[in-house]
Motif scaffolding. Structure first.
Motif, PDB file in Angstrom:
ATOM      1  N   UNK A  26       0.769  -1.253   0.045  1.00 57.68           N
ATOM      2  CA  UNK A  26      -0.094   0.074  -0.082  1.00 57.68           C
ATOM      3  C   UNK A  26       0.891   1.257   0.005  1.00 57.68           C
ATOM      4  N   UNK A  27       0.626   2.202  -0.842  1.00 59.31           N
ATOM      5  CA  UNK A  27       1.353   3.405  -0.783  1.00 59.31           C
ATOM      6  C   UNK A  27       0.246   4.338  -0.317  1.00 59.31           C
ATOM      7  N   UNK A  28       0.944   5.418   0.433  1.00 58.74           N
ATOM      8  CA  UNK A  28       0.187   6.504   0.939  1.00 58.74           C
ATOM      9  C   UNK A  28       0.879   8.031   0.412  1.00 58.74           C
ATOM     10  N   UNK A  29       0.140   8.607  -0.018  1.00 58.74           N
ATOM     11  CA  UNK A  29       1.033   9.989  -0.664  1.00 58.74           C
ATOM     12  C   UNK A  29      -0.211  11.095  -0.465  1.00 58.74           C
ATOM     13  N   UNK A  30       0.161  12.382  -0.624  1.00 56.40           N
ATOM     14  CA  UNK A  30      -0.733  13.470  -0.595  1.00 56.40           C
ATOM     15  C   UNK A  30      -1.535  13.615  -2.277  1.00 56.40           C
ATOM     16  N   UNK A  31      -2.619  14.295  -1.969  1.00 63.69           N
ATOM     17  CA  UNK A  31      -3.323  14.720  -3.249  1.00 63.69           C
ATOM     18  C   UNK A  31      -2.553  15.727  -3.908  1.00 63.69           C
ATOM     19  N   UNK A  74       4.100  -1.128   3.569  1.00 62.77           N
ATOM     20  CA  UNK A  74       3.476   0.159   3.582  1.00 62.77           C
ATOM     21  C   UNK A  74       4.411   1.359   3.057  1.00 62.77           C
ATOM     22  N   UNK A  75       4.075   2.114   2.074  1.00 62.82           N
ATOM     23  CA  UNK A  75       5.097   3.191   1.824  1.00 62.82           C
ATOM     24  C   UNK A  75       4.648   4.553   1.790  1.00 62.82           C
TER      25      UNK A  75
END
Length: 267
Positions: A26-31, A74-75
């Motif tokens: 799973x990659x977590x990043x900003x919009x 998770x990234x």
């Protein structure tokens, strides 16, 4: 608005649970492309019911705890500005990627508040009292310095970040995620910074057992940096400084699970 925030974090939690069962990673990043997070509107806490506020923080923290114990890699792509409690989303991931555009800050003491409970866990564990310094002063840590202090695990140039994302999209084996990120990771040609110069001062001055002791340490230091830091602290909420300092002290003694149990009981 704030009630929607409570629902929003509940949906994030359930989405993360779903991804854990179905995804390789799973990659977590900003919009967009300007920030990872920009904090929250603190006025919502003042105008909404306490029950809604409690639900928001419960949902937020159980998401942090879930990410920190995720069964899949998770990234977090910490590209651009990353302010406030949402930093916890990044700090709970296995791979935390900073770029030359990254700016990490915990500015809560400037508005009479304190960091999220997750921050009391990860900031309190940074070496050289860096976490105490960041929490009390709201200092903006930038670029490769974020990796040097341990908040990021990897440094990737912004220009190659999208290529890394595309490469990760094709990774179908969890064991290959770290190798893929390592292949894009670099060390800047010149990575000595102003932060390196002040680090010895931070280590000595922010070793105090109380906010008052930190002030005394800064006065004894007497350097230009120390005098500027005193001026910075004088602009903060005195109550927030004390709460943040105590929060880090307690956070260092608790596991993340312990913090979760604490919140479940008292919030």
């Amino acid at each position: 608005m704030y009630q929607n925030r409570a629902i929003y974090f509940r949906e994030i939690y359930h989405s993360l649970k779903d991804f854990e069962a179905r995804k390789t990673h799973v990659i977590i990043k900003g919009a967009g492309n300007r920030s990872f997070c920009i904090g929250r509107d603190m006025t919502d806490i003042l105008v909404n019911p306490l029950s809604v506020t409690k639900e928001r923080f419960r949902n937020e923290f159980r998401s942090f705890y879930l990410i920190s114990n995720y069964k899949k890699p998770t990234i977090a792509l910490i590209d651009g500005v990353s302010f406030g409690g949402a930093n916890c989303f990044a700090m709970c991931t296995k791979y935390r990627i900073a770029t030359e555009r990254s700016i990490v800050s915990m500015p809560e003491t400037s508005v009479g508040f304190f960091g999220a409970s997750g921050s009391s866990y990860y900031l309190s564990r940074l070496r050289n009292n860096v976490g105490v310094y960041l929490a009390l002063t709201g200092f903006r840590l930038r670029g490769f310095d974020i990796k040097k202090v341990g908040l990021a695990t990897n440094f990737v140039e912004t220009k190659t970040l999208k290529s890394l994302e595309k490469e990760l999209e094709h990774v179908d084996n969890s064991d290959d995620v770290g190798k893929t990120i390592a292949g894009f990771s670099t060390i800047p040609m010149t990575f000595e910074s102003e932060f390196d110069r002040i680090l010895p001062h931070i280590r000595e001055c922010f070793d105090g057992g109380s906010v008052e002791e930190i002030y005394e340490n800064l006065k004894k230091d007497g350097s230009k940096w120390a005098k500027e830091t005193i001026k910075t602290l004088d602009l903060k909420s005195p109550t927030s400084l004390k709460v943040c300092h105590r929060q880090l002290y307690l956070g260092k003694m608790l596991t993340l699970k312990g913090l979760k149990i604490f919140l479940t009981i008292f919030i």
